[in-house]
Design a protein around this motif. Structure first.
Motif, short mmCIF file in Angstrom:
data_model
loop_
_atom_site.label_atom_id
_atom_site.label_comp_id
_atom_site.label_asym_id
_atom_site.label_seq_id
_atom_site.Cartn_x
_atom_site.Cartn_y
_atom_site.Cartn_z
N GLY A 1 0.61 -1.28 0.00
CA GLY A 1 -0.04 -0.06 -0.09
C GLY A 1 0.94 1.35 -0.04
O GLY A 1 2.14 1.25 0.17
N ALA A 2 0.14 2.48 -0.19
CA ALA A 2 1.05 3.78 -0.34
C ALA A 2 0.02 4.68 0.09
O ALA A 2 -1.02 4.78 -0.60
CB ALA A 2 1.70 3.91 -1.62
N ALA A 3 0.17 5.53 0.97
CA ALA A 3 -0.51 6.93 1.30
C ALA A 3 0.07 7.90 0.06
O ALA A 3 1.49 8.08 0.03
CB ALA A 3 -0.13 7.36 2.52
N ILE A 4 -0.81 8.70 -0.50
CA ILE A 4 -0.42 9.66 -1.24
C ILE A 4 -0.95 11.00 -0.56
O ILE A 4 -2.16 11.25 -0.75
CB ILE A 4 -1.31 9.43 -2.50
CG1 ILE A 4 -1.01 7.96 -3.43
CG2 ILE A 4 -0.89 10.26 -3.93
CD1 ILE A 4 -1.96 7.38 -4.32
N ILE A 5 0.13 11.69 -0.45
CA ILE A 5 0.01 13.18 0.41
C ILE A 5 0.12 14.23 -0.42
O ILE A 5 1.42 14.26 -0.61
CB ILE A 5 0.51 13.01 1.69
CG1 ILE A 5 0.19 11.45 2.65
CG2 ILE A 5 0.22 14.17 2.67
CD1 ILE A 5 -1.43 11.44 2.67
N GLY A 6 -0.45 15.10 -0.51
CA GLY A 6 -0.05 16.43 -1.08
C GLY A 6 0.36 16.38 -2.59
O GLY A 6 0.96 17.41 -3.05
N GLU A 7 -0.22 15.35 -3.30
CA GLU A 7 0.20 15.26 -4.66
C GLU A 7 -0.96 16.07 -5.40
O GLU A 7 -2.10 15.85 -5.01
CB GLU A 7 0.56 13.55 -5.20
CG GLU A 7 1.66 13.13 -4.51
CD GLU A 7 2.89 13.53 -5.11
OE1 GLU A 7 3.28 13.79 -6.11
OE2 GLU A 7 3.89 13.49 -4.33
N THR A 8 -0.53 16.34 -6.67
CA THR A 8 -1.71 17.05 -7.52
C THR A 8 -1.94 16.02 -8.75
O THR A 8 -3.15 15.99 -9.16
CB THR A 8 -1.11 18.29 -8.20
OG1 THR A 8 0.08 18.42 -8.87
CG2 THR A 8 -1.08 19.32 -6.69
N GLN A 9 -1.03 15.18 -9.10
CA GLN A 9 -1.33 14.04 -10.11
C GLN A 9 -0.51 12.99 -9.60
O GLN A 9 0.36 12.67 -8.83
CB GLN A 9 -0.32 14.71 -11.39
CG GLN A 9 -0.79 16.13 -12.17
CD GLN A 9 -2.27 15.67 -13.05
OE1 GLN A 9 -2.26 14.47 -13.32
NE2 GLN A 9 -3.08 16.72 -13.12
N MET A 10 -1.52 11.79 -10.00
CA MET A 10 -1.01 10.41 -9.91
C MET A 10 -0.64 9.84 -11.17
O MET A 10 -1.65 9.65 -11.94
CB MET A 10 -2.05 9.82 -9.13
CG MET A 10 -1.66 8.26 -8.85
SD MET A 10 -2.91 7.46 -7.86
CE MET A 10 -4.21 7.14 -9.06
N ALA A 11 0.59 9.16 -11.40
CA ALA A 11 0.58 8.59 -12.53
C ALA A 11 1.09 6.76 -12.24
O ALA A 11 1.73 6.62 -11.32
CB ALA A 11 1.97 9.04 -13.22
N LEU A 12 0.13 6.02 -12.92
CA LEU A 12 0.30 4.67 -12.74
C LEU A 12 0.83 4.06 -13.99
O LEU A 12 0.33 4.18 -14.86
CB LEU A 12 -0.89 3.98 -12.09
CG LEU A 12 -1.59 4.34 -10.92
CD1 LEU A 12 -2.90 3.71 -10.64
CD2 LEU A 12 -0.78 4.14 -9.79
N HIS A 13 1.93 3.07 -13.60
CA HIS A 13 2.31 2.30 -14.63
C HIS A 13 2.28 0.89 -14.27
O HIS A 13 3.31 0.49 -13.44
CB HIS A 13 3.88 2.71 -14.97
CG HIS A 13 4.63 1.77 -16.07
ND1 HIS A 13 5.99 1.70 -15.98
CD2 HIS A 13 3.98 0.95 -16.98
CE1 HIS A 13 6.08 1.00 -17.08
NE2 HIS A 13 5.12 0.59 -17.75
N ALA A 14 1.60 -0.03 -14.79
CA ALA A 14 1.59 -1.52 -14.37
C ALA A 14 2.72 -1.93 -15.01
O ALA A 14 2.94 -2.11 -16.21
CB ALA A 14 0.22 -1.88 -14.89
N LEU A 15 3.48 -2.61 -13.97
CA LEU A 15 4.59 -3.48 -14.34
C LEU A 15 4.29 -4.77 -14.63
O LEU A 15 4.89 -5.75 -15.32
CB LEU A 15 5.82 -3.55 -13.23
CG LEU A 15 6.11 -2.16 -13.05
CD1 LEU A 15 7.22 -2.34 -11.97
CD2 LEU A 15 6.77 -1.35 -14.29
N GLU A 16 3.23 -5.56 -14.16
CA GLU A 16 2.44 -6.70 -14.12
C GLU A 16 0.70 -6.40 -14.46
O GLU A 16 0.59 -5.41 -14.09
CB GLU A 16 2.63 -7.59 -12.94
CG GLU A 16 4.11 -7.90 -13.15
CD GLU A 16 4.63 -8.61 -11.55
OE1 GLU A 16 5.75 -9.40 -11.64
OE2 GLU A 16 3.82 -8.76 -10.88
#
Length: 237
Positions: A208-223
């Protein structure tokens, strides 16, 4: 800031019939730094053995999301609701001023679920329960809102209603998929069954990951992987 919470570092317990890992510090278990994200204060990665489960027990003043990852959960409550919630589907229970419920795995194989607890906007009120079957194709390659405390999401996306300032989003990604998301607050995200990169930070399976104070989220699936996320308004000073 991306604050990684590796699966191996999560507090847990093994009761035989129930194996649980806690993404958030709860009931004295877990790291102090694994605190709430907005109204989100519990995210348990639970495995129920066949023919087992929680007997009738009470809750109040909490919004409980059950997201079934594998198998099925059979629900019954004091409002006379009964349902079998299968993998990929969601149930939302608003405990309000008090509700009693039970959840069982009546299947022949282990059932995997996320139990997610949110603080409601207001305490008390009439308890309620809902579940809905969402088409798997709708979440392929994109984040889809499945439950929300916002009327627009409920009307436009058919999201299950929450009595909390938060949204549940889910995506099914194939290896190589890339998606971006404009953040509407802070969030907590879990890589369900495959590795991925979150703003350049790699998450292994069930991290898991807490995403704090970010304006954009980029996801790249490695699997190939499913992604489950709770997003909530950012705290203001």
């Amino acid at each position: 800031m991306i604050a990684l919470r590796p699966y191996a570092t999560l507090a847990g317990r093994d009761a035989g019939w129930l194996k649980a890992r806690l993404h958030f510090r709860f009931a004295g278990m877990g790291k102090l730094e694994y605190g709430p994200v907005g109204p989100l204060h519990v995210w348990n990665d639970d495995e129920f053995a066949p023919d087992s489960g929680f007997p009738m027990h009470a809750h109040r003043d909490v919004e409980i999301i059950t997201y079934v990852r594998r198998g099925a959960v059979t629900h019954a409550d004091s409002l006379h609701n009964q349902s079998r919630v299968v993998a990929g589907d969601v149930q939302v229970m608003s405990a309000g001023d008090g509700i009693v419920h039970a959840e069982h795995n009546n299947e022949t194989e282990p059932t995997l679920v996320y139990q997610i607890w949110l603080k409601p906007r207001e305490t008390g009120g009439t308890p309620s329960w809902q579940t809905r079957r969402f088409p798997q194709a709708d979440r392929s390659g994109k984040l889809t809102v499945l439950a929300s405390g916002y009327a627009d999401d409920q009307q436009q996306h058919g999201a299950l209603p929450l009595k909390a300032d938060a949204r549940l989003l889910v995506a099914k990604l194939r290896a190589g998929d890339r998606i971006t998301h404009t953040m509407n607050g802070d969030a907590y995200l879990v890589a369900v069954d495959g590795r991925l990169q979150l703003n350049g930070t790699e998450l292994a399976v069930r991290d898991g990951a807490a995403i704090i104070g970010e304006t954009q989220m980029a996801l790249h699936a490695l699997e190939d992987t499913e992604v489950v996320m709770i997003e909530a308004p950012r705290k203001t000073a």
